[in-house]
Design a protein around this motif. Structure first.
Motif, PDB file in Angstrom:
ATOM      1  N   ALA A 205       0.839  -1.198   0.000  1.00 29.85           N
ATOM      2  CA  ALA A 205       0.000   0.000   0.000  1.00 29.85           C
ATOM      3  C   ALA A 205       0.873   1.247   0.000  1.00 29.85           C
ATOM      4  O   ALA A 205       2.029   1.224   0.416  1.00 29.85           O
ATOM      5  CB  ALA A 205      -0.916   0.004   1.225  1.00 29.85           C
ATOM      6  N   GLY A 206       0.294   2.349  -0.511  1.00 26.44           N
ATOM      7  CA  GLY A 206       1.031   3.607  -0.537  1.00 26.44           C
ATOM      8  C   GLY A 206       0.338   4.627  -1.411  1.00 26.44           C
ATOM      9  O   GLY A 206      -0.817   4.446  -1.827  1.00 26.44           O
ATOM     10  N   ALA A 207       1.067   5.700  -1.710  1.00 24.03           N
ATOM     11  CA  ALA A 207       0.534   6.766  -2.559  1.00 24.03           C
ATOM     12  C   ALA A 207       0.762   6.455  -4.033  1.00 24.03           C
ATOM     13  O   ALA A 207      -0.086   6.690  -4.876  1.00 24.03           O
ATOM     14  CB  ALA A 207       1.188   8.102  -2.204  1.00 24.03           C
ATOM     15  N   PHE A 208       1.956   5.946  -4.354  1.00 25.13           N
ATOM     16  CA  PHE A 208       2.354   5.680  -5.742  1.00 25.13           C
ATOM     17  C   PHE A 208       2.065   6.904  -6.615  1.00 25.13           C
ATOM     18  O   PHE A 208       1.482   6.812  -7.683  1.00 25.13           O
ATOM     19  CB  PHE A 208       1.678   4.419  -6.286  1.00 25.13           C
ATOM     20  N   HIS A 291       6.442  -3.938   2.538  1.00 29.35           N
ATOM     21  CA  HIS A 291       6.684  -2.488   2.547  1.00 29.35           C
ATOM     22  C   HIS A 291       8.142  -2.268   2.159  1.00 29.35           C
ATOM     23  O   HIS A 291       8.999  -3.108   2.421  1.00 29.35           O
ATOM     24  CB  HIS A 291       6.410  -1.901   3.941  1.00 29.35           C
ATOM     25  N   GLY A 292       8.402  -1.132   1.510  1.00 28.76           N
ATOM     26  CA  GLY A 292       9.759  -0.824   1.075  1.00 28.76           C
ATOM     27  C   GLY A 292      10.591  -0.203   2.184  1.00 28.76           C
ATOM     28  O   GLY A 292      10.299  -0.382   3.373  1.00 28.76           O
ATOM     29  N   GLN A 293      11.624   0.549   1.784  1.00 21.02           N
ATOM     30  CA  GLN A 293      12.553   1.109   2.762  1.00 21.02           C
ATOM     31  C   GLN A 293      12.198   2.530   3.204  1.00 21.02           C
ATOM     32  O   GLN A 293      12.909   3.127   4.004  1.00 21.02           O
ATOM     33  CB  GLN A 293      13.968   1.098   2.167  1.00 21.02           C
ATOM     34  N   THR A 294      11.092   3.078   2.667  1.00 23.44           N
ATOM     35  CA  THR A 294      10.695   4.423   3.094  1.00 23.44           C
ATOM     36  C   THR A 294      10.152   4.369   4.522  1.00 23.44           C
ATOM     37  O   THR A 294       9.558   3.370   4.929  1.00 23.44           O
ATOM     38  CB  THR A 294       9.599   5.004   2.171  1.00 23.44           C
ATOM     39  N   PRO A 295      10.364   5.431   5.300  1.00 23.70           N
ATOM     40  CA  PRO A 295       9.875   5.443   6.689  1.00 23.70           C
ATOM     41  C   PRO A 295       8.357   5.262   6.747  1.00 23.70           C
ATOM     42  O   PRO A 295       7.629   5.753   5.882  1.00 23.70           O
ATOM     43  CB  PRO A 295      10.270   6.846   7.188  1.00 23.70           C
ATOM     44  N   ILE A 296       7.893   4.561   7.773  1.00 21.96           N
ATOM     45  CA  ILE A 296       6.461   4.329   7.947  1.00 21.96           C
ATOM     46  C   ILE A 296       5.903   5.363   8.915  1.00 21.96           C
ATOM     47  O   ILE A 296       6.268   5.395  10.095  1.00 21.96           O
ATOM     48  CB  ILE A 296       6.180   2.908   8.480  1.00 21.96           C
ATOM     49  N   SER A 297       5.011   6.228   8.423  1.00 20.71           N
ATOM     50  CA  SER A 297       4.379   7.230   9.291  1.00 20.71           C
ATOM     51  C   SER A 297       3.282   6.564  10.110  1.00 20.71           C
ATOM     52  O   SER A 297       2.537   5.728   9.596  1.00 20.71           O
ATOM     53  CB  SER A 297       3.770   8.361   8.450  1.00 20.71           C
TER      54      SER A 297
END
Length: 355
Positions: A205-208, A291-297
């Motif tokens: 999941a995400g914005a993409f 989930h990738g390596q971007t920080p999870i808010s």
């Protein structure tokens, strides 16, 4: 579709800079006219000569087009003017392009040779989106272009400038996006297939937002974790909470089509919950959440949005090896702002000449 035993080979070419759902829709229509879709992509040098600097490098553009599910073959560094020799070299029956004018630096129709030979077909351009329009949205980082609630589909009327998002302007660079989502368009982009019995279902999941090579590599890595990949797309207000500024650059419906065009994606959840829920996991029979390596808010209540899959031992952090982000693309645009303004000005002059 094929003529006897010989499949019909369709040729498309272009810059394919900042590949968006408009490009994908054009390629989808082109593929429907034959059996094999061959896409030629211009080099950075050719684009700079005839159009101005591209946002993405040629290697990034080659990879993005290869990631579109209707594309069968990609030919690198093709000439800006489409010739009969090019069609013959790659054994293509005819060339397909949108119903907008494309010209060289000298104002010559880039398809005049194939048109004269009767080896040209035209498809409808996707209204309401262009690379120029998207660049304009990024340059106006202080202006909201997505709407909420009752205003979600309205078009704002504001003061127009050379880079304003005002519908009174004549160029896409200065115009509000007039893209209107329809269920038919989503169906055209969708596979419409369910997971097969025994398939391992992967959920991300995400914005993409501004679908790019970083997203593409991440989705390829996610797909390798199973057999059926589902992508959850967050709503515009949700994305704005954790991204800030005027993100997302592309609204939810535009992001849906961009993700559906990716060959690694099997299904999209439109307006997915920010936190992965029991209902979502059971409804789609999710086996692994990545989930990738971007920080999870954290969610608005401060909780980890992946607490449920983590507790079940089905959460996996994956690495795509690509450090591209939407923010880096915006930085590229802002650094080269004057060059893009100049490019748009030249395009406006050419289009007015032909209108």
């Amino acid at each position: 579709m094929s003529n006897g035993s010989k499949p019909i080979r369709v040729w498309c070419d272009g810059c394919y800079d900042m590949v968006h759902y408009g490009h994908a829709n054009s390629l989808r229509q082109a593929k429907a006219l034959g059996d094999v879709l061959v896409v030629g992509i211009h080099s950075d040098k050719e684009i700079a000569k005839h159009k101005g600097p591209p946002v993405f490098t040629e290697e990034e553009r080659y990879k993005m087009v290869r990631g579109i599910k209707w594309v069968d073959e990609v030919i690198e560094a093709v000439p800006y003017v489409t010739t009969l020799e090019t069609l013959d070299k790659y054994d293509c029956d005819f060339c397909v392009h949108g119903d907008d004018i494309t010209t060289t630096a000298d104002g010559v129709d880039t398809y005049h040779l194939v048109k004269a030979a009767g080896r040209y077909r035209e498809v409808e351009r996707t209204r309401g989106v262009s690379t120029t329009d998207i660049v304009g949205r990024m340059l106006l980082m202080t202006r909201e272009h997505f709407k909420r609630g009752e205003q979600e589909y309205s078009v704002a009327k504001g003061h127009s400038s050379c880079l304003g998002l005002d519908p009174s302007a004549t160029r896409p660079f200065t115009a509000c996006s007039k893209f209107l989502p329809t269920s038919r368009k989503i169906v055209q982009f969708s596979e419409g297939k369910e997971p097969k019995p025994g398939d391992k279902v992967v959920y991300v999941a995400g914005a993409f937002d501004l679908f790019h090579v970083g997203h593409l590599d991440f989705l390829e890595a996610a797909k390798s974790e199973g057999d059926f990949l589902i992508v959850g797309l967050h709503t515009d207000p949700t994305v704005n909470v954790y991204k800030g500024h005027n993100y997302p650059i592309m609204n939810l419906h535009e992001r849906v089509l961009s993700v559906l065009a990716c060959k690694y994606v099997n299904e999209v959840v439109i307006g997915a919950p920010y936190s992965v829920t029991e209902e979502l996991m059971s409804h789609f029979n999710v086996d692994v959440v990545c989930h990738g390596q971007t920080p999870i808010s954290p969610d608005i209540d401060g909780s980890d949005p992946y607490i449920l899959p983590k507790a079940r031992g089905v959460f996996k952090s994956i690495t795509s090896g690509n450090k591209m982000t939407t923010e880096k693309i915006v930085e590229r645009i802002i650094q080269h702002r004057l060059e893009y303004e100049s490019r748009n000005s030249r395009k406006n002059v050419i289009d007015n000449h032909f209108s």
